[in-house]
Design an enzyme around this catalytic site. Structure first.
Site, PDB file in Angstrom:
ATOM      1  N   HIS A  79       0.828  -1.207   0.000  1.00  0.00           N
ATOM      2  CA  HIS A  79       0.000   0.000   0.000  1.00  0.00           C
ATOM      3  C   HIS A  79       0.862   1.256   0.000  1.00  0.00           C
ATOM      4  O   HIS A  79       0.570   2.223  -0.710  1.00  0.00           O
ATOM      5  CB  HIS A  79      -0.954   0.009   1.195  1.00  0.00           C
ATOM      6  CG  HIS A  79      -1.913  -1.130   1.195  1.00  0.00           C
ATOM      7  ND1 HIS A  79      -2.726  -1.413   2.274  1.00  0.00           N
ATOM      8  CD2 HIS A  79      -2.199  -2.077   0.257  1.00  0.00           C
ATOM      9  CE1 HIS A  79      -3.461  -2.489   1.996  1.00  0.00           C
ATOM     10  NE2 HIS A  79      -3.143  -2.901   0.782  1.00  0.00           N
ATOM     11  N   HIS A 238      -9.154  -2.091  -5.354  1.00  0.00           N
ATOM     12  CA  HIS A 238      -8.075  -2.369  -4.412  1.00  0.00           C
ATOM     13  C   HIS A 238      -7.050  -3.327  -5.015  1.00  0.00           C
ATOM     14  O   HIS A 238      -5.845  -3.199  -4.757  1.00  0.00           O
ATOM     15  CB  HIS A 238      -8.584  -2.934  -3.093  1.00  0.00           C
ATOM     16  CG  HIS A 238      -7.476  -3.108  -2.099  1.00  0.00           C
ATOM     17  ND1 HIS A 238      -6.926  -2.053  -1.414  1.00  0.00           N
ATOM     18  CD2 HIS A 238      -6.743  -4.197  -1.749  1.00  0.00           C
ATOM     19  CE1 HIS A 238      -5.931  -2.482  -0.661  1.00  0.00           C
ATOM     20  NE2 HIS A 238      -5.793  -3.786  -0.856  1.00  0.00           N
ATOM     21  N   ASP A 242      -3.097  -2.691  -5.203  1.00  0.00           N
ATOM     22  CA  ASP A 242      -2.068  -3.666  -4.834  1.00  0.00           C
ATOM     23  C   ASP A 242      -1.092  -3.902  -5.982  1.00  0.00           C
ATOM     24  O   ASP A 242       0.136  -3.948  -5.785  1.00  0.00           O
ATOM     25  CB  ASP A 242      -2.709  -4.996  -4.455  1.00  0.00           C
ATOM     26  CG  ASP A 242      -3.206  -5.038  -3.021  1.00  0.00           C
ATOM     27  OD1 ASP A 242      -2.881  -4.127  -2.235  1.00  0.00           O
ATOM     28  OD2 ASP A 242      -3.928  -5.998  -2.688  1.00  0.00           O
ATOM     29  N   HIS A 265      -0.322 -11.062  -5.285  1.00  0.00           N
ATOM     30  CA  HIS A 265       1.041 -10.609  -5.028  1.00  0.00           C
ATOM     31  C   HIS A 265       2.087 -11.561  -5.596  1.00  0.00           C
ATOM     32  O   HIS A 265       3.088 -11.122  -6.169  1.00  0.00           O
ATOM     33  CB  HIS A 265       1.261 -10.452  -3.524  1.00  0.00           C
ATOM     34  CG  HIS A 265       0.313  -9.506  -2.872  1.00  0.00           C
ATOM     35  ND1 HIS A 265       0.252  -8.162  -3.184  1.00  0.00           N
ATOM     36  CD2 HIS A 265      -0.641  -9.703  -1.925  1.00  0.00           C
ATOM     37  CE1 HIS A 265      -0.680  -7.575  -2.442  1.00  0.00           C
ATOM     38  NE2 HIS A 265      -1.232  -8.484  -1.677  1.00  0.00           N
TER      39      HIS A 265
END
Length: 304
Positions: A79, A238, A242, A265
């Protein structure tokens, strides 16, 4: 010329880590040109520094965590990295008194406020971009991420959750930063999680600091947060937030189109490692006149 950027002054804030539950003080310090983003664990003696780079992202369970060869960790950096990308900050020392960056409200907006409050300074060195020259893709089952050549920067993501809340909201979004603002369209989107995952996360030492003030929490059929969602498609926004943070681990803005389906991720990091392993697929670019840069990079806030 488009120059590198750092902060005008040092600034601090405190908060709780989403997964560790530990309270941590975060101090952001200006850094010289070509420093990059350095995380410094000041709670250790002597302090330990970890550079934000793809090779050190060695834990991607629900976040991006840097781990050095001695096992020193800096968790949940995506973030803050996303906010740095959004404001075009190239060089920064991030001091932390614990193992995880504070989650704040679960979005990048508090970090944007912090960085803006410190002020942004242009430096003498030219900003270096990475221009993608050839398509690259990472595929795992039905999930995939890719980078393709593009004269600008766009992020296009699709998520897929077999859940009533997600079926009621758009699960695909493309942001073209030539026309859309990171601050307005991306930075306020919060992280999210499911009530049924809480027990699993706690057993694995994760989510210990999570609550309705720093995450969207979803039960069997609804959002539990009293005020609901900030956007009707906040979940996929969001994921874009990310992805931008994960991609900025490479240390430079990307001139490319990024897209993905059900990615996270781990796959974002694998894509960066694939890019680094393919020197024929990219090149550095600098721009002596701002007008020479792709229009995606014209919307950065003005430096002091």
């Amino acid at each position: 010329m488009i120059h590198q950027r750092t902060l005008s002054q040092t600034i601090s804030a405190s908060g709780v880590g989403l997964h560790s539950g530990e309270r941590v003080k975060l101090t952001l310090r200006p850094a010289p040109p070509d420093t990059g983003i350095i995380f410094r664990r000041t709670d250790l003696t002597p302090p330990v520094e970890l550079r934000a780079e793809p090779a050190l992202v060695n834990d991607t369970r629900l976040s991006s965590t840097l781990v050095d060869p001695n096992g020193v960790r800096v968790a949940t950096v995506e973030h803050l990295m996303s906010a740095l990308a959004g404001l075009g900050i190239d060089n920064l020392i991030v001091e932390m008194t614990g193992p995880e960056t504070p989650i704040m409200d679960g979005s990048a907006a508090p970090f944007i406020y912090l960085l803006d409050s410190a002020g942004i300074s242009e430096q003498t060195a030219l900003k270096r971009y990475i221009r993608v020259l050839k398509p690259l893709e990472v595929v795992e089952g039905d999930k995939w991420v890719k980078l393709t050549p593009y004269d600008g920067f766009t992020v296009s993501l699709e998520i897929e959750f077999n859940h009533p809340v997600f079926r009621r909201t758009p699960q695909h979004l493309t942001i073209d930063f030539a026309a859309q603002s990171y601050i307005d369209e991306v930075s306020r989107a919060r992280t999210f999680g499911f009530m049924h995952e809480v027990e699993y996360m706690r057993m694995n030492g994760l989510g210990l600091g999570g609550n309705l003030d720093n995450a969207i929490v979803i039960d069997d059929d609804s959002v539990l947060n009293k005020d609901g969602l900030r956007f009707n498609n906040e979940f996929v926004r969001h994921k874009i937030l990310d992805a931008i943070g994960d991609l900025y681990m490479i240390g430079h803005p990307l001139i490319a189109a990024f897209s993905g389906f059900k990615s996270g991720h781990a796959m974002n990091n694998k894509l960066l490692r694939e890019l680094q392993a393919r020197p024929d697929a990219w090149e550095y670019a600098t721009f002596r006149r701002p007008s020479d840069a792709p229009s995606s990079f014209h919307r950065l806030p003005q430096a002091a």
